[in-house]
Design a protein around this motif. Sequence first.
Motif, mmCIF file in Angstrom:
data_model
loop_
_atom_site.group_PDB
_atom_site.id
_atom_site.type_symbol
_atom_site.label_atom_id
_atom_site.label_comp_id
_atom_site.label_asym_id
_atom_site.label_seq_id
_atom_site.Cartn_x
_atom_site.Cartn_y
_atom_site.Cartn_z
ATOM 1 N N ALA A 20 3.508 5.182 -9.545
ATOM 2 C CA ALA A 20 3.204 3.884 -10.157
ATOM 3 C C ALA A 20 1.760 3.455 -9.928
ATOM 4 C CB ALA A 20 4.149 2.817 -9.606
ATOM 5 N N HIS A 21 1.080 4.114 -9.003
ATOM 6 C CA HIS A 21 -0.327 3.840 -8.710
ATOM 7 C C HIS A 21 -0.584 2.389 -8.300
ATOM 8 C CE1 HIS A 21 -1.135 7.857 -9.849
ATOM 9 N NE2 HIS A 21 -0.965 7.684 -11.139
ATOM 10 N N GLN A 22 0.335 1.819 -7.540
ATOM 11 C CA GLN A 22 0.180 0.430 -7.096
ATOM 12 C C GLN A 22 -1.079 0.244 -6.269
ATOM 13 O OE1 GLN A 22 3.672 -1.257 -5.239
ATOM 14 N NE2 GLN A 22 2.494 -2.844 -4.173
ATOM 15 N N SER A 23 -1.378 1.190 -5.367
ATOM 16 C CA SER A 23 -2.552 1.035 -4.516
ATOM 17 C C SER A 23 -3.840 1.151 -5.299
ATOM 18 C CB SER A 23 -2.528 2.073 -3.379
ATOM 19 O OG SER A 23 -1.453 1.828 -2.496
ATOM 20 N N VAL A 56 -11.568 2.939 0.275
ATOM 21 C CA VAL A 56 -11.219 4.336 0.541
ATOM 22 C C VAL A 56 -9.740 4.483 0.911
ATOM 23 C CG1 VAL A 56 -13.556 4.844 1.347
ATOM 24 C CG2 VAL A 56 -11.814 4.157 3.007
ATOM 25 N N GLU A 57 -9.324 5.758 1.001
ATOM 26 C CA GLU A 57 -8.016 6.154 1.528
ATOM 27 C C GLU A 57 -6.846 5.722 0.643
ATOM 28 O OE1 GLU A 57 -7.538 8.169 4.084
ATOM 29 O OE2 GLU A 57 -9.444 8.109 5.175
ATOM 30 N N ILE A 58 -6.935 6.052 -0.646
ATOM 31 C CA ILE A 58 -5.767 5.975 -1.519
ATOM 32 C C ILE A 58 -5.316 7.406 -1.790
ATOM 33 C CG2 ILE A 58 -4.992 5.443 -3.861
ATOM 34 C CD1 ILE A 58 -6.666 2.947 -3.758
ATOM 35 N N ASN A 111 0.817 -1.215 0.000
ATOM 36 C CA ASN A 111 0.000 0.000 0.000
ATOM 37 C C ASN A 111 0.855 1.271 0.000
ATOM 38 O OD1 ASN A 111 -2.503 1.363 0.060
ATOM 39 N ND2 ASN A 111 -2.345 1.646 2.272
ATOM 40 N N PRO A 112 1.699 1.454 -1.031
ATOM 41 C CA PRO A 112 2.564 2.642 -1.034
ATOM 42 C C PRO A 112 1.827 3.951 -1.249
ATOM 43 C CG PRO A 112 2.758 1.449 -3.101
ATOM 44 C CD PRO A 112 1.946 0.587 -2.188
ATOM 45 N N GLN A 113 0.582 3.900 -1.721
ATOM 46 C CA GLN A 113 -0.200 5.114 -1.954
ATOM 47 C C GLN A 113 -1.225 5.373 -0.869
ATOM 48 O OE1 GLN A 113 -1.562 3.981 -6.008
ATOM 49 N NE2 GLN A 113 -1.338 6.160 -6.406
ATOM 50 N N GLY A 114 -1.046 4.775 0.283
ATOM 51 C CA GLY A 114 -2.031 4.967 1.336
ATOM 52 C C GLY A 114 -1.354 5.178 2.673
#
Length: 327
Positions: A300-303, A291-293, A258-261
């Motif tokens: 890279a939008h991994q989450s 929720v919560e991204i 979860n690198p985008q959260g």
Amino acid sequence: MKTVPVIYQPGVVPTEIYSGVPSFMGMPVAKTPEDLKQYDFAVMGVPFEGGCTYGGFSSCVVSPKTIRSVSTRYVGYLPDYDFDTFDYMTCCDYGDVPIQNGSYEFSFASMRKGIGEILDAGCVPITFGGDHSISYPLISELCKRHKKRVGVLHFDAHLDTMPSFGDDLYSRCSPFNRLYGDENFDSTKIVHIGIRGPRNHHQERIEARKAGATVITAREIKLNGWQASIQKAIDIASKDTDALYVTVCSDVLDAAANPQGPFDPCGPTSFEVAMMLHEAGKAGAAAFDFVEIYPETCGAHQSAHTACWMALYFMNGVAQHRFGGQK
């Protein structure tokens, strides 16, 4: 089963929600409540951020756009189960609800209206936020239709049961405290799953105990296994209820996924969460949110990709529930 869906194909320009933003998976866009009646699932975006409990703007308001943008690489088939969701059920994108960031009154009313139209059309809402404050009005609106008979599976690293954040009653750390007090909700029918770590306050656990809510920690998932853990949760949330709502905060996932959260280590893997969400769908859940991204924290939008996967595992479970399991 309703009409056959339009599925995005590589090389074909997908349907757009608005300029430059594709619909979820290139699905048809429903523009009116009447349009919704053709479909089984309806995707809804809620680009809302209320009070930030740490730091400033988190960028979760652009999360629905980002999730839609990455979704066009996916289809409904899961080889894990040899089952394609869209062989059996259809899906549309209902766009984003109108939002006034900073105004809970306007924005929550808009969310209630949007999910209400989806529910009244007989669709399963698939909602992408936004911060976790959005779950209270969404679940509350379902509760109006099944008074005291809605179960909730809440996947999160945090209980989100603080009485308030300063003088803010509706911030992202308080939605389930608001739900506990909702006149149409039985707080013994909620299970908080994946809870862990030093960003929880003791007061949140006290509030959960007072409400009679069940807590399944990440440690319990690891010790007892995801299968036993989700079965326990489903048994509690579905007992004497008519509808099951599934809400997922991205930080239920281990920080590695979860690198985008919000960054919360020591959590379930993406596999474990996907499997549990699939089981929730197979249990006949009636609604889902993710929720919560925070898209601006990672290019890279991994989450966002993971949010698509989690939604598709849930939707596949719903289709299996309705149409007889595996082929």
